[in-house]
Enzyme design. Structure first.
Site, PDB file in Angstrom:
ATOM      1  N   ASN A 203       0.704  -0.942   0.023  1.00  0.00           N
ATOM      2  CA  ASN A 203      -0.305   0.153   0.082  1.00  0.00           C
ATOM      3  C   ASN A 203       0.576   1.040  -0.075  1.00  0.00           C
ATOM      4  OD1 ASN A 203       0.812   1.151   2.487  1.00  0.00           O
ATOM      5  ND2 ASN A 203      -0.473  -1.009   2.805  1.00  0.00           N
ATOM      6  N   ASP A 272      -4.602  -5.844   5.463  1.00  0.00           N
ATOM      7  CA  ASP A 272      -6.008  -6.066   5.913  1.00  0.00           C
ATOM      8  C   ASP A 272      -5.776  -7.909   5.128  1.00  0.00           C
ATOM      9  OD1 ASP A 272      -7.387  -4.395   7.627  1.00  0.00           O
ATOM     10  OD2 ASP A 272      -7.811  -3.923   5.794  1.00  0.00           O
ATOM     11  N   LYS A 282       8.671 -17.983  -9.470  1.00  0.00           N
ATOM     12  CA  LYS A 282       8.542 -17.164  -9.648  1.00  0.00           C
ATOM     13  C   LYS A 282       7.587 -17.816 -10.457  1.00  0.00           C
ATOM     14  CE  LYS A 282       8.674 -12.290 -12.942  1.00  0.00           C
ATOM     15  NZ  LYS A 282       9.819 -12.590 -13.930  1.00  0.00           N
ATOM     16  N   PRO A 299      -5.035 -11.604  10.476  1.00  0.00           N
ATOM     17  CA  PRO A 299      -5.827 -10.439  12.035  1.00  0.00           C
ATOM     18  C   PRO A 299      -5.338  -8.970  11.984  1.00  0.00           C
ATOM     19  CG  PRO A 299      -3.657 -11.380  12.411  1.00  0.00           C
ATOM     20  CD  PRO A 299      -4.079 -11.797  10.424  1.00  0.00           C
ATOM     21  N   ASP A 300      -6.686  -8.444  12.665  1.00  0.00           N
ATOM     22  CA  ASP A 300      -6.399  -6.993  12.980  1.00  0.00           C
ATOM     23  C   ASP A 300      -5.451  -6.945  14.401  1.00  0.00           C
ATOM     24  OD1 ASP A 300      -6.868  -4.326  14.427  1.00  0.00           O
ATOM     25  OD2 ASP A 300      -9.003  -4.412  13.361  1.00  0.00           O
ATOM     26  N   PHE A 319      -4.964   4.695  13.800  1.00  0.00           N
ATOM     27  CA  PHE A 319      -5.104   5.307  12.393  1.00  0.00           C
ATOM     28  C   PHE A 319      -6.167   4.956  11.915  1.00  0.00           C
ATOM     29  CE2 PHE A 319      -1.828   9.130  12.738  1.00  0.00           C
ATOM     30  CZ  PHE A 319      -0.802   8.890  14.018  1.00  0.00           C
ATOM     31  N   LYS A 333     -14.363   2.514  14.652  1.00  0.00           N
ATOM     32  CA  LYS A 333     -13.266   1.667  15.118  1.00  0.00           C
ATOM     33  C   LYS A 333     -12.500   2.058  16.221  1.00  0.00           C
ATOM     34  CE  LYS A 333     -11.286   1.891   9.836  1.00  0.00           C
ATOM     35  NZ  LYS A 333     -10.995   2.507   9.072  1.00  0.00           N
ATOM     36  N   LYS A 337     -12.046  -1.548  17.858  1.00  0.00           N
ATOM     37  CA  LYS A 337     -10.777  -1.962  17.521  1.00  0.00           C
ATOM     38  C   LYS A 337     -10.539  -1.919  19.504  1.00  0.00           C
ATOM     39  CE  LYS A 337      -9.018  -0.658  13.096  1.00  0.00           C
ATOM     40  NZ  LYS A 337      -8.457  -1.746  12.561  1.00  0.00           N
TER      41      LYS A 337
HETATM   42  N1  CTP Z   1      -4.906  -2.819  11.507  1.00  0.00           N
HETATM   43  C1  CTP Z   1      -4.168  -3.524  12.515  1.00  0.00           C
HETATM   44  N2  CTP Z   1      -4.247  -4.884  11.528  1.00  0.00           N
HETATM   45  C2  CTP Z   1      -4.635  -4.893  10.631  1.00  0.00           C
HETATM   46  C3  CTP Z   1      -5.008  -4.191   9.955  1.00  0.00           C
HETATM   47  C4  CTP Z   1      -5.289  -2.859  10.365  1.00  0.00           C
HETATM   48  O1  CTP Z   1      -3.595  -2.830  13.463  1.00  0.00           O
HETATM   49  N3  CTP Z   1      -5.060  -6.277  10.019  1.00  0.00           N
HETATM   50  C5  CTP Z   1      -4.706  -0.795  12.183  1.00  0.00           C
HETATM   51  C6  CTP Z   1      -4.079   0.253  11.964  1.00  0.00           C
HETATM   52  O2  CTP Z   1      -2.283   0.086  11.913  1.00  0.00           O
HETATM   53  C7  CTP Z   1      -5.118   1.012  12.250  1.00  0.00           C
HETATM   54  C8  CTP Z   1      -6.369   0.862  12.553  1.00  0.00           C
HETATM   55  O3  CTP Z   1      -6.044  -0.881  12.816  1.00  0.00           O
HETATM   56  O4  CTP Z   1      -4.175   1.202  13.779  1.00  0.00           O
HETATM   57  C9  CTP Z   1      -7.097   1.304  11.038  1.00  0.00           C
HETATM   58  O5  CTP Z   1      -6.708   0.677  10.325  1.00  0.00           O
HETATM   59  P1  CTP Z   1      -6.820   1.438   9.186  1.00  0.00           P
HETATM   60  O6  CTP Z   1      -7.308   0.176   7.722  1.00  0.00           O
HETATM   61  O7  CTP Z   1      -7.495   2.693   8.452  1.00  0.00           O
HETATM   62  O8  CTP Z   1      -8.548  -0.311   9.037  1.00  0.00           O
HETATM   63  P2  CTP Z   1      -9.660  -1.045   9.356  1.00  0.00           P
HETATM   64  O9  CTP Z   1      -8.922  -1.667  10.169  1.00  0.00           O
HETATM   65  O10 CTP Z   1      -8.197  -2.153   8.256  1.00  0.00           O
HETATM   66  O11 CTP Z   1     -10.519  -1.117   8.264  1.00  0.00           O
HETATM   67  P3  CTP Z   1     -10.664  -0.587   6.914  1.00  0.00           P
HETATM   68  O12 CTP Z   1     -10.273  -1.125   5.728  1.00  0.00           O
HETATM   69  O13 CTP Z   1     -12.219  -1.440   6.438  1.00  0.00           O
HETATM   70  O14 CTP Z   1     -11.409   1.036   6.873  1.00  0.00           O
END
Ligand code: CTP
Length: 404
Positions: A203, A272, A282, A299-300, A319, A333, A337
């Site tokens: 990203n 994600d 390759k 995992p989140d 963030f 969030k 979270k």
């Molecule tokens: N985050 C995390 N683990 C993931 C994805 C995100 O810990 N697998 C954390 C990021 O570091 C950030 C927060 O969650 O602090 C929000 O990340 P963001 O990408 O904005 O949100 P997502 O949870 O991915 O939700 P979406 O993409 O649906 O907006």
């Protein structure tokens, strides 16, 4: 305060630094090395400060009252900008052979170094050793040089930090060390999820905001651990940094770092999803006209920390990079979270979000939303830390008065 100017091409920028410090209300005494005077004259600084400039350790007039000791004693802060490789070496050796090094050695005030030099001098093991000595042994604060095209023709780190950034660092050294001893873990940058040995899903995160938070927290006395995804940005000098690539590696480093953390700031743009399978070889294009890569959810990590913590330790900051419904998404969030604060930014806004040097964020907590106007990422980092300090000293939700 004293501003010490050494002999490098960036000495001309010290004039702007002194002007900004003067404008901010500081009383500035300038000391120059003999070599600095090849690049800029004492007259320039005298005009900017309306005070005599200290250039000669052996001057019969300046040294009538042992001028360098007087300046060293009176200073609340000594800023050395630019600090050349040679000056860093002499400081690290404890030498005091010119106006700048003698004040630095004699003062009991904090010393802030803004190095500037050729990229190969900066990267040289001896320069890095000297900076480590200055930071760890002499407890000097260092404003890392910027990256870019250097006067010597090379490109890379070595360019003097912008004068405004040095002023900001000076202000924070002078302000209370309100994160002294606090253990802060910062994650930053993107993650790369491998498809095969040469390709990945990634990203646009640059890691600049996270690096700025790590640098600012360190300046305010925190013990900072930075977990840094693949980024072209140099980690702040002196911050313990673990380099990671994938979300899985970030998760592993985070789980280790978080054990004794007081604050975790999740700036990283964690992917994600990752490819379900990583090819050993390759992948070949062959004759196919379409290609499907199956992705599985990562995992989140932040939500995992939110769920696992007992009580309010560590303090969790997430963030939310959004392109629409910024506040509503950030509030969601905050709850899903389980964090204490969400830093929301509209990445579609010009001058905010990925890769740029400025940011405009909103701080969302259980009590409401605080707007942080557009500013440099370094400045925004301090506003985020201000909020963290404020919230850690006050409960997040004002308790309702009990009915009698
Ligand atoms: N985050 C995390 N683990 C993931 C994805 C995100 O810990 N697998 C954390 C990021 O570091 C950030 C927060 O969650 O602090 C929000 O990340 P963001 O990408 O904005 O949100 P997502 O949870 O991915 O939700 P979406 O993409 O649906 O907006």
């Amino acid at each position: 305060m004293v501003v010490g100017v050494a002999g490098g091409i960036a000495a001309y920028k010290a004039a702007e630094l002194v002007r900004l410090l003067d404008k901010a209300g500081a009383t500035v005494d300038v000391a120059m090395t003999p070599r600095a005077q090849h690049f800029i004259t004492a007259m320039t600084f005298q005009a900017l400060t309306r005070r005599p400039v200290f250039t000669d350790l052996f001057s019969l007039t300046d040294e009538e009252k042992i001028g360098h000791i007087q300046l060293a004693d009176a200073a609340d802060l000594v800023v050395i900008a630019p600090a050349t490789a040679d000056l860093c070496a002499r400081l690290a050796a404890g030498m005091a052979d010119d106006a700048v090094t003698s004040i630095a050695l004699a003062t009991r005030a904090p010393v802030l170094l803004a190095p500037s030099m050729n990229v190969n001098m900066w990267n040289h093991v001896l320069t890095q050793r000297n900076l480590t000595t200055l930071r760890d042994v002499a407890k000097y604060q260092i404003v890392a040089p910027g990256e870019g095209f250097l006067a010597c023709g090379w490109t890379g780190p070595g360019r003097l930090a912008e004068p405004a950034e040095i002023v900001e660092a000076a202000a924070h050294v002078l302000s209370a060390q309100d994160l002294a001893g606090v253990k802060v873990v910062v994650t930053a940058g993107p993650t790369y999820e491998a498809i095969d040995p040469v390709r990945f899903v990634g990203n646009r995160s640059s890691g600049k905001m996270g690096a700025a938070i790590a640098a600012a927290a360190q300046r305010r006395g925190a013990e900072v651990r930075l977990i840094f995804g693949p980024s072209g940005v140099a980690p702040p000098v002196g911050v313990e940094t673990s380099h990671v690539e994938s979300a899985a590696q970030l998760s592993w480093a985070l789980n280790n770092a978080v054990k004794d953390a007081d604050v975790v700031v999740m700036t990283a743009a964690v992917a994600d999803f990752r490819p379900a399978k990583v090819a050993d070889q390759k992948l070949k294009r062959g004759a196919q006209q379409t290609m499907t890569i199956e992705l599985v959810a990562n995992p989140d990590l932040l939500a995992g920390l939110g769920k696992a913590r007992k009580g309010k330790r560590p303090f969790l900051v997430g963030f939310a990079a959004e392109t629409n419904e910024v506040i509503a998404n950030a509030k969601a969030k905050l709850v899903t979270k389980g964090c204490d604060l969400v830093v929301a930014n509209d990445v579609a806004e010009v001058g905010a979000g990925f890769a740029v040097d400025t940011n405009h964020v909103q701080l969302v907590d259980a009590n409401g939303v605080t707007d942080v106007p557009s500013a440099s990422k370094a400045e925004v980092a301090h506003r985020i830390l201000d909020k963290i300090v404020e919230m850690r000293t006050k409960p997040a939700i004002t308790p309702k008065p009990k009915k009698r």
